[in-house]
Design a protein around this motif. Structure first.
Motif, PDB file in Angstrom:
ATOM      1  N   VAL A  88       0.658  -1.278   0.189  1.00  0.00           N
ATOM      2  CA  VAL A  88      -0.336   0.273   0.246  1.00  0.00           C
ATOM      3  C   VAL A  88       0.651   0.766  -0.280  1.00  0.00           C
ATOM      4  N   ILE A  89       0.904   1.651  -0.800  1.00  0.00           N
ATOM      5  CA  ILE A  89       2.094   3.085  -1.034  1.00  0.00           C
ATOM      6  C   ILE A  89       0.350   4.633  -0.259  1.00  0.00           C
ATOM      7  N   SER A  90       1.106   5.241   0.779  1.00  0.00           N
ATOM      8  CA  SER A  90       0.566   6.074   1.186  1.00  0.00           C
ATOM      9  C   SER A  90       0.276   7.048   1.648  1.00  0.00           C
ATOM     10  N   ASN A  91      -0.625   8.491   1.202  1.00  0.00           N
ATOM     11  CA  ASN A  91       0.368   9.934   1.855  1.00  0.00           C
ATOM     12  C   ASN A  91       0.767  10.605   0.905  1.00  0.00           C
ATOM     13  N   GLN A  92       0.842  10.668  -0.957  1.00  0.00           N
ATOM     14  CA  GLN A  92       1.696  11.212  -1.759  1.00  0.00           C
ATOM     15  C   GLN A  92       0.592  12.135  -2.358  1.00  0.00           C
TER      16      GLN A  92
END
Length: 414
Positions: A304-308
């Protein structure tokens, strides 16, 4: 061992508009009417050099022979090059990804096998041509593909260290001037067993031209905004303008996009590029997942790739994740958006970074020649995803092995 020679761009054999400087290693190429080439041609051997840019509107980097001349050679049949617009020439068809003044283009010329291969910042863009032998004596060359602009480029034939020396160059490759060679070979020995390793760090662009071409790849999504923003455009290898992108269905910014590779592949990183438009700070996703599957029904979450946030137009961010299994389907699923109407993606490229282990049955001279590592051993801290056993029937010779007092890797076999 090759002879070391001084190689520069040729001040006596260049287009009329070319301006050379920096000891004839930097060339201002005004447009497609002028070509600059090296002082030395080659017709055998394996060679590598790099080209960097201080300005660029349009550029073509590669090789040409005497018949191509030094004028308008941008589509000349006696030249083979890789353009900044992500084409190979003279075919003028899609190849690799586009490059700008911040990128370094590496050129691998294998005249023994007739192969031309390119790298962008050390990442392989693949083999562009396999017919190089037909050109005879060839020279490194640079030109433009546009009548309205060119580039200012600096070429490094090996007099100074390369910025990105690829780890997959074959044994016996030399810098174009012969100053650097891949002659130092290493094997690992541990507990009376002999190993070689292969460190890989590459991206694999697809250059799609439709949802299902080229075969066997297939691109699908949760829905496209309309046909002008089709999902396959996120895998077409280019990112020029707002229309060269995928948009989710209007009003549904939490969509997904996936690629069916047609066969199982191990990927553990992704290059994400926003579309080339001023609203990318909003339309690029804030959070997304990378999922994998082998039947397109049952999905595994890889990361999960967050806070972009704070995206810029045509901005690339690279994300690595843990994965040691091969899958046929990979999906990017947007789970949180920066914009309420839709989300947009300019370009996606999957890649792999890891270590493969070759289990050799001896440390003969042939083992060193065929499997010895060049220059340095890389990636020994990475998990081993691929193990291959090499069976050899060769006469043993005395050879020096890199002896390790302790086992360098935690190795298990299923």
């Amino acid at each position: 061992m090759s002879n070391k020679v001084k190689v520069t761009l040729d001040p006596l054999n260049k287009g009329s508009g070319i301006v050379l400087s920096n000891d004839n290693l930097t060339a201002l190429v005004p447009n497609l009417n002028s070509t600059t080439r090296a002082t030395l041609g080659r017709d055998s051997g394996k060679w590598y050099w790099e080209v960097s840019f201080s300005s660029i509107t349009y550029s073509q980097v590669g090789i040409s022979n005497d018949l191509a001349g030094v004028g308008d050679t941008h589509l000349n049949k006696n030249a083979r090059r890789y353009s900044s617009g992500a084409n190979k020439v003279p075919e003028n068809t899609k190849f690799g990804t586009s490059y700008t003044k911040d990128d370094v283009i590496g050129v691998f010329l294998d005249l023994d096998n007739g192969i031309l291969k390119f790298y962008k910042n050390g990442i392989s863009q693949g083999i562009s041509h396999t017919d190089i032998k037909s050109l005879g004596l060839v020279y490194p060359s640079i030109t433009s593909g546009s009548s309205s602009g060119g580039c200012t480029s600096t070429i490094n034939f090996g007099a100074t260290p390369f910025k990105y020396l690829p780890s997959d160059l074959p044994i016996g490759t030399h810098s174009y001037d012969g100053n650097i060679t891949t002659a130092n070979l290493f094997l690992l020995q541990s507990n009376n067993k002999v190993y070689s390793t292969k460190y890989t760090n590459t991206f694999e662009p697809l250059a799609m031209t439709s949802y299902t071409a080229p075969s066997p790849f297939e691109i699908t999504s949760s829905g496209d905004f309309n046909s002008s923003y089709a999902c396959w455009k996120a895998f077409n290898g280019t990112n020029s303008g707002s229309g060269d992108s995928w948009l989710t269905t209007n009003g549904s910014p939490l969509g997904w996009i996936q690629v069916n590779f047609g066969f199982r592949k191990i990927y553990n990183k992704i290059s994400f590029t926003t579309r080339d438009y001023s609203d990318s700070n909003l339309t690029a996703p804030k959070e997304f997942k990378i999922l994998s599957s082998n039947d397109s029904l049952n999905w595994n979450q890889l990361t999960v790739i967050s806070n972009q946030t704070g995206w810029k137009a045509n901005e690339t961010r690279i994300f690595e994740f843990s994965n040691l299994r091969a899958y046929q389907y990979y999906r990017l699923q947007i789970t949180e958006a920066n914009y309420t109407a839709y989300s947009a993606i300019g370009e996606l490229v999957f890649g792999y970074k890891g270590l493969s282990l070759l289990n050799l049955n001896n440390k003969s001279a042939n083992s060193f020649i065929d499997y010895g590592q060049i220059a340095k051993l890389e990636g020994l801290n990475l998990p081993i995803s691929i193990v291959k056993y090499v069976v050899q029937v060769t006469k043993q010779y005395d050879a020096t092995t890199k002896q390790l007092d302790k086992k360098p890797l935690s190795i298990s076999f299923n």
